[in-house]
Design a protein around this motif. Structure first.
Motif, PDB file in Angstrom:
ATOM      1  N   LEU A 163       0.828  -1.202   0.000  1.00 39.39           N
ATOM      2  CA  LEU A 163       0.000   0.000   0.000  1.00 39.39           C
ATOM      3  C   LEU A 163       0.866   1.257   0.000  1.00 39.39           C
ATOM      4  N   GLU A 164       1.918   1.257   0.806  1.00 38.50           N
ATOM      5  CA  GLU A 164       2.814   2.414   0.839  1.00 38.50           C
ATOM      6  C   GLU A 164       3.517   2.595  -0.510  1.00 38.50           C
ATOM      7  N   GLU A 189      -6.110  -1.170   0.171  1.00 40.66           N
ATOM      8  CA  GLU A 189      -6.703  -0.714   1.424  1.00 40.66           C
ATOM      9  C   GLU A 189      -7.751  -1.694   1.923  1.00 40.66           C
ATOM     10  N   ALA A 246       1.766   6.824  -6.670  1.00 39.49           N
ATOM     11  CA  ALA A 246       0.768   7.825  -7.051  1.00 39.49           C
ATOM     12  C   ALA A 246       1.333   9.231  -6.898  1.00 39.49           C
ATOM     13  N   ARG A 247       2.094   9.454  -5.826  1.00 39.29           N
ATOM     14  CA  ARG A 247       2.704  10.782  -5.627  1.00 39.29           C
ATOM     15  C   ARG A 247       3.723  11.090  -6.721  1.00 39.29           C
ATOM     16  N   GLU A 249      -4.663   5.255  -8.270  1.00 33.07           N
ATOM     17  CA  GLU A 249      -5.483   5.898  -7.241  1.00 33.07           C
ATOM     18  C   GLU A 249      -6.885   5.303  -7.139  1.00 33.07           C
ATOM     19  N   ALA A 262       2.272   1.754  -3.412  1.00 33.18           N
ATOM     20  CA  ALA A 262       1.259   2.288  -4.324  1.00 33.18           C
ATOM     21  C   ALA A 262       1.043   3.777  -4.089  1.00 33.18           C
ATOM     22  N   ARG A 263       0.970   4.183  -2.838  1.00 31.66           N
ATOM     23  CA  ARG A 263       0.781   5.608  -2.535  1.00 31.66           C
ATOM     24  C   ARG A 263       1.980   6.430  -2.974  1.00 31.66           C
ATOM     25  N   ARG A 264       3.173   5.892  -2.767  1.00 32.34           N
ATOM     26  CA  ARG A 264       4.375   6.599  -3.219  1.00 32.34           C
ATOM     27  C   ARG A 264       4.385   6.696  -4.746  1.00 32.34           C
ATOM     28  N   ILE A 305      -4.840   1.297  -5.174  1.00 30.71           N
ATOM     29  CA  ILE A 305      -4.835   1.705  -3.766  1.00 30.71           C
ATOM     30  C   ILE A 305      -6.110   1.261  -3.037  1.00 30.71           C
ATOM     31  N   GLN A 347      -1.897   7.103 -13.341  1.00 35.66           N
ATOM     32  CA  GLN A 347      -2.201   7.670 -12.029  1.00 35.66           C
ATOM     33  C   GLN A 347      -3.627   7.340 -11.598  1.00 35.66           C
TER      34      GLN A 347
END
Length: 211
Positions: free
Chosen positions: A16-17, A167, A23-24, A159, A19-21, A163, A155
């Motif tokens: 998850l981290e 989650e 996306a950023r 997102e 994936a979030r990174r 993600i 992206q």
């Protein structure tokens, strides 16, 4: 089982981290590409306007030269070699695109005609150089626009799909671990109650024999 569940939880948290990174990073890449594309669009418009003006002027003077010198003299004034183009390449977020093209023009031949014919050759050479700049700018704009569109798609996929899925997976693992911990806590409490009851019963039995 709980050890396996905790390991799965750690793996899900790491994914998850990641994936979030991701996306950023995609968002940052998108913003940089947008800025670069805007710069190229402005450059393309300026180059297109310059080329349009020179093309009109070249057409006007070609007509004048044809009226004064004739098509035969115009053909004789044409260079014997073709023009060439040398491209320099720019880069934005891994995308290569042509930038600052250099047009190699063949040596101009003596026209031997009117001043109109001479100026016609000059303005046509300038129009060709401007046309090369327009073509390179349009190609660069197309390449960056394609990469920007692909980045937006990636992206949105991260997102809106990746993600949320991770989650939900992590939520299910946490619920399963909570249920296991509750079950283990109840089991230990029940075992403690049983032990406490057995101890009390033994003490009562011992006390009864003493009486």
């Amino acid at each position: 089982m709980s050890g396996m569940g905790r390991a799965a939880k750690v793996r899900a948290e790491r994914r998850l981290e990641t994936a979030r990174r991701g996306a950023r990073l995609l968002d940052r890449k998108q913003r940089i590409l947008e800025d670069e594309l805007e710069r190229l669009q402005i450059r393309t418009e300026l180059a297109r306007a310059e080329w349009g003006d020179l093309a009109k002027e070249a057409t006007l003077w070609l007509r004048r030269a044809a009226a004064l010198d004739g098509t035969g003299r115009i053909a004789a004034a044409a260079p014997l070699e073709a023009a060439g183009v040398v491209l320099r390449w720019g880069r934005a977020m891994g995308v290569l695109y042509p930038e600052d093209p250099q047009c190699r023009l063949p040596a101009a031949l003596p026209t031997g005609g009117s001043s109109a014919l001479h100026y016609t050759a000059v303005v046509h050479r300038s129009a060709l150089e401007a046309g090369v700049r327009v073509a390179a700018a349009q190609r660069a704009e197309m390449l960056l626009a394609a990469e920007l569109a692909a980045t937006r798609i990636r992206q949105r996929a991260v997102e809106n799909r990746w993600i949320p899925r991770l989650e939900n997976e992590l939520l299910q693992i946490r619920r399963q671990l909570d249920a296991q911990e509750l079950e283990e806590s109840l089991r230990l409490r029940w075992a403690a109650d049983q032990n406490s009851g057995n101890t009390a019963g033994s003490m009562l039995a011992v006390g009864g024999k003493g009486d």
